[in-house]
Design a protein around this motif. Structure first.
Motif, PDB file in Angstrom:
ATOM      1  N   ALA A  54      40.065  24.948  22.752  1.00 26.13           N
ATOM      2  CA  ALA A  54      41.547  25.922  23.235  1.00 26.13           C
ATOM      3  C   ALA A  54      41.502  26.029  24.955  1.00 26.13           C
ATOM      4  N   VAL A  55      41.550  27.620  24.500  1.00 30.36           N
ATOM      5  CA  VAL A  55      41.459  28.458  25.608  1.00 30.36           C
ATOM      6  C   VAL A  55      41.106  27.962  26.500  1.00 30.36           C
ATOM      7  N   LEU A  56      39.182  27.021  26.124  1.00 32.69           N
ATOM      8  CA  LEU A  56      39.589  26.603  27.926  1.00 32.69           C
ATOM      9  C   LEU A  56      40.349  25.393  28.525  1.00 32.69           C
ATOM     10  N   VAL A  57      40.621  24.887  27.548  1.00 34.97           N
ATOM     11  CA  VAL A  57      41.797  24.250  27.855  1.00 34.97           C
ATOM     12  C   VAL A  57      43.554  24.258  28.618  1.00 34.97           C
ATOM     13  N   LEU A  58      43.772  26.072  28.061  1.00 36.13           N
ATOM     14  CA  LEU A  58      44.888  26.729  28.220  1.00 36.13           C
ATOM     15  C   LEU A  58      44.638  26.699  29.087  1.00 36.13           C
ATOM     16  N   TRP A  59      43.517  27.410  30.354  1.00 35.43           N
ATOM     17  CA  TRP A  59      42.892  28.222  30.993  1.00 35.43           C
ATOM     18  C   TRP A  59      43.037  27.667  32.322  1.00 35.43           C
ATOM     19  N   GLU A  60      41.980  25.855  32.076  1.00 38.99           N
ATOM     20  CA  GLU A  60      42.375  24.798  32.946  1.00 38.99           C
ATOM     21  C   GLU A  60      43.691  24.622  33.547  1.00 38.99           C
ATOM     22  N   GLN A  61      45.199  24.741  32.217  1.00 34.78           N
ATOM     23  CA  GLN A  61      45.966  24.349  32.478  1.00 34.78           C
ATOM     24  C   GLN A  61      46.869  25.128  32.932  1.00 34.78           C
ATOM     25  N   ILE A  62      46.905  26.068  33.598  1.00 41.03           N
ATOM     26  CA  ILE A  62      47.188  27.693  33.945  1.00 41.03           C
ATOM     27  C   ILE A  62      46.371  27.999  35.466  1.00 41.03           C
ATOM     28  N   ASP A  63      45.070  27.160  35.741  1.00 38.25           N
ATOM     29  CA  ASP A  63      44.862  26.871  37.090  1.00 38.25           C
ATOM     30  C   ASP A  63      45.379  25.293  37.148  1.00 38.25           C
ATOM     31  N   ALA A  64      45.536  24.512  37.089  1.00 41.39           N
ATOM     32  CA  ALA A  64      46.085  23.419  37.723  1.00 41.39           C
ATOM     33  C   ALA A  64      48.182  23.733  37.955  1.00 41.39           C
ATOM     34  N   GLU A  65      48.635  24.849  37.269  1.00 34.67           N
ATOM     35  CA  GLU A  65      50.178  24.891  37.632  1.00 34.67           C
ATOM     36  C   GLU A  65      50.759  25.324  38.994  1.00 34.67           C
ATOM     37  N   GLY A  66      50.565  25.178  39.690  1.00 35.75           N
ATOM     38  CA  GLY A  66      50.186  25.164  41.628  1.00 35.75           C
ATOM     39  C   GLY A  66      51.621  25.528  41.673  1.00 35.75           C
ATOM     40  N   ALA A  67      52.525  25.988  40.761  1.00 36.65           N
ATOM     41  CA  ALA A  67      54.284  26.689  41.279  1.00 36.65           C
ATOM     42  C   ALA A  67      53.215  28.150  41.376  1.00 36.65           C
ATOM     43  N   LEU A  68      52.603  27.830  39.773  1.00 41.75           N
ATOM     44  CA  LEU A  68      52.556  28.747  39.568  1.00 41.75           C
ATOM     45  C   LEU A  68      52.104  29.979  40.553  1.00 41.75           C
ATOM     46  N   ALA A  69      50.395  29.455  41.326  1.00 42.24           N
ATOM     47  CA  ALA A  69      49.765  29.952  41.813  1.00 42.24           C
ATOM     48  C   ALA A  69      50.626  30.679  42.612  1.00 42.24           C
ATOM     49  N   GLU A  70      51.448  29.864  43.310  1.00 40.50           N
ATOM     50  CA  GLU A  70      52.831  30.086  44.749  1.00 40.50           C
ATOM     51  C   GLU A  70      53.565  31.724  44.232  1.00 40.50           C
ATOM     52  N   ARG A  71      54.379  31.798  43.272  1.00 42.50           N
ATOM     53  CA  ARG A  71      55.150  32.813  42.791  1.00 42.50           C
ATOM     54  C   ARG A  71      54.398  33.845  42.290  1.00 42.50           C
ATOM     55  N   ILE A  72      53.435  34.031  42.561  1.00 46.36           N
ATOM     56  CA  ILE A  72      52.108  34.800  42.335  1.00 46.36           C
ATOM     57  C   ILE A  72      52.008  35.209  43.339  1.00 46.36           C
ATOM     58  N   ALA A  73      51.873  34.402  44.694  1.00 48.70           N
ATOM     59  CA  ALA A  73      51.208  34.514  45.564  1.00 48.70           C
ATOM     60  C   ALA A  73      52.081  34.720  46.607  1.00 48.70           C
ATOM     61  N   ALA A  74      53.335  34.706  46.144  1.00 47.82           N
ATOM     62  CA  ALA A  74      54.767  35.451  46.428  1.00 47.82           C
ATOM     63  C   ALA A  74      54.844  36.901  46.194  1.00 47.82           C
ATOM     64  N   LEU A  75      55.042  37.502  45.296  1.00 45.34           N
ATOM     65  CA  LEU A  75      55.239  39.005  44.690  1.00 45.34           C
ATOM     66  C   LEU A  75      54.558  39.760  45.624  1.00 45.34           C
ATOM     67  N   GLY A  76      55.850  40.840  45.470  1.00 41.79           N
ATOM     68  CA  GLY A  76      55.888  41.941  46.996  1.00 41.79           C
ATOM     69  C   GLY A  76      55.083  42.736  46.081  1.00 41.79           C
ATOM     70  N   PRO A  77      54.081  44.072  47.401  1.00 41.42           N
ATOM     71  CA  PRO A  77      53.817  44.914  46.930  1.00 41.42           C
ATOM     72  C   PRO A  77      54.472  45.718  45.849  1.00 41.42           C
ATOM     73  N   ALA A  78      55.334  46.449  46.423  1.00 35.75           N
ATOM     74  CA  ALA A  78      56.541  47.262  44.916  1.00 35.75           C
ATOM     75  C   ALA A  78      56.122  46.202  43.133  1.00 35.75           C
ATOM     76  N   ALA A  79      55.888  44.910  42.930  1.00 34.03           N
ATOM     77  CA  ALA A  79      55.787  44.435  41.902  1.00 34.03           C
ATOM     78  C   ALA A  79      54.223  45.007  41.422  1.00 34.03           C
ATOM     79  N   ARG A  80      53.471  44.528  42.722  1.00 33.59           N
ATOM     80  CA  ARG A  80      51.575  44.707  42.392  1.00 33.59           C
ATOM     81  C   ARG A  80      51.302  45.236  41.983  1.00 33.59           C
ATOM     82  N   GLU A  81      51.965  46.510  42.730  1.00 27.89           N
ATOM     83  CA  GLU A  81      51.784  48.362  42.441  1.00 27.89           C
ATOM     84  C   GLU A  81      52.088  48.286  40.809  1.00 27.89           C
ATOM     85  N   VAL A  82      53.160  48.160  40.383  1.00 29.68           N
ATOM     86  CA  VAL A  82      53.335  48.048  38.736  1.00 29.68           C
ATOM     87  C   VAL A  82      52.110  47.697  38.254  1.00 29.68           C
TER      88      VAL A  82
END
Length: 429
Positions: free
Chosen positions: A119-147
């Motif tokens: 189940a852990v492997l499936v959920l990891w795979e589903q997180i990796d497959a969520e392309g919109a999530l990756a886009e939101r993470i890539a858009a994080l600003g430096p302030a959020a990343r520093e936190v």
């Protein structure tokens, strides 16, 4: 979508320092639009495993490793409040990764550890497959990343979400050691019952990370379950009190290290963390910068206001995990395999057999533990490389090597041969 916490993630002041609620807000904003993308269903699969009975010390129900951890790091918990597994099991998951798990023979046996890992492997795979999530993470600003860098251990949001999924799996697998005290008739219903009873939330709010990780690796659980009139389960008052006391002791230890470093030695907070990194890893580094008057809560358990509604990441992850587990557990077929017999004591160790790998060696604390186990058996450690997970040691014989792997498994680690991707066989008894 806006999550309201009263704290701006764009604030330079906030970003420059440790702030748990702001970090929780950042993660919630990333996850709420969608964390998991459905992937193809897994087929029925057989998993061969090797089970080894845990041998407690004379006069107690705990193994040496369990007792040692209890006495050193679980004050004021007593041995009577701890339940131990009866068996340790090793197997290779569907991703080809060697695993170690634990079960009791009065519960659901090896089924839950195997299905939990899948189940852990499936959920990891589903997180990796969520392309919109990756886009939101890539858009994080430096302030959020520093936190996130100042507050969390893993820093990268994908890694934080993956660790959260793994933590849900550990909670299920550990509480399965208590399944015999409940009335749930199947592993799937047991998992659903834990969720309906709020046990995943209890783990996130009453436990702390180091306690869960270290007791999980040793096949022990420091809680009890009581069945209520409506069929759900709860922690009894004594369990709640002991968990609170252990957490307070841990926070006090972390604060003591930081106070000594910043007051007596005149170090900055960053300097104290750097100098006492290893000491704090042994305690719980996440609490080192926690304000004295602040009660810590798992980041995923923090409740936010989102679009006029309350929102928390924890129920989303736990519920999805339980659903995936319930779907998988009937399609994971454990098959017992025989352990290899002991090799003759006087055979030499092949050069290539002096090198092995520990996939779950993740920090300097792990390095110290592994080195300590080997050296306590008079095995000279040539090198331990944390980045590659490689260990080179001078074993006296194949049997000595096998018994060293057995000792490492007692500490919850998974020694593996990279060449074959399999776990070295446990010695015969």
């Amino acid at each position: 979508m806006t999550i309201e916490t009263g704290i701006s993630t764009g604030s330079t002041e906030t970003a420059a320092r440790y702030h748990r609620r702001t970090a929780a807000q950042i993660l919630a904003e990333l996850a709420r639009p969608g964390l998991f993308r459905p992937t193809a269903a897994r087929p029925t699969r057989r998993f061969e495993y090797i089970a080894t009975e845990l041998l407690p010390e004379p006069g107690t129900h705990l193994t040496f490793s369990q007792r040692l951890y209890l006495e050193r790091f679980m004050r004021p918990c007593t041995a009577g409040e701890v339940t131990s597994a009866t068996h340790r099991m090793t197997w290779t998951d569907s991703a080809g990764i060697p695993n170690t798990g634990f079960y009791r023979d009065d519960g659901f046996g090896p089924q839950i550890p195997i299905a939990t890992r899948e189940a852990v492997l499936v959920l990891w795979e589903q997180i990796d497959a969520e392309g919109a999530l990756a886009e939101r993470i890539a858009a994080l600003g430096p302030a959020a990343r520093e936190v996130l860098a100042a507050t969390t251990t893993d820093h990268e949001p994908i890694d934080i979400f993956r660790v959260g999924v793994e933590s849900a799996g550990r909670a299920l697998a550990q509480h399965a050691l208590l399944a015999g005290r409940t009335s749930y008739p199947s592993a799937a219903e047991f998992a659903r019952g834990l969720f309906d009873s709020g046990i995943f939330t209890a783990v996130a709010t009453r436990w702390f990370w180091e306690l869960q990780a270290s007791t999980y690796r040793r096949g022990m659980i420091p809680v009890d379950l009581r069945v209520t009139a409506d069929g759900t389960v709860r922690y009894p008052e004594q369990t709640v009190a002991t968990l609170r006391a252990m957490k307070e002791e841990t926070i006090a230890d972390a604060h003591h290290v930081m106070h000594r470093a910043t007051t007596d030695e005149g170090l900055s907070a960053a300097g104290a963390i750097a100098r006492y990194h290893d000491d704090l890893d042994l305690i719980s580094r996440q609490y080192a910068l926690l304000p004295v008057d602040e009660h810590p809560v798992c980041l995923a358990a923090v409740t936010h206001r989102a679009d006029g509604e309350n929102y928390s990441l924890l129920p989303l992850v736990a519920q999805h995990f339980v659903e995936v587990f319930g779907d998988l557990v009937a399609r994971c077929e454990p098959v017992a395999a025989r352990a290899a017999a002991d090799a003759p004591e006087d055979l030499p160790v092949a050069t290539e057999d002096r090198t092995f790998y520990v996939p779950d060696m993740t920090c300097k604390h792990c390095v110290r533990t592994i080195r300590g186990v080997l050296e306590s058996m008079d095995i000279r450690v040539v090198d331990i490389d944390l980045d590659s997970k490689q260990v080179i040691a001078e074993f006296r014989s194949p049997r000595n090597r096998a018994r060293a792997f057995e000792a490492l498994r007692d500490g919850g680690y998974n020694p593996a041969d990279r060449q074959t991707g399999t776990t070295p066989a446990a010695p015969g008894r």
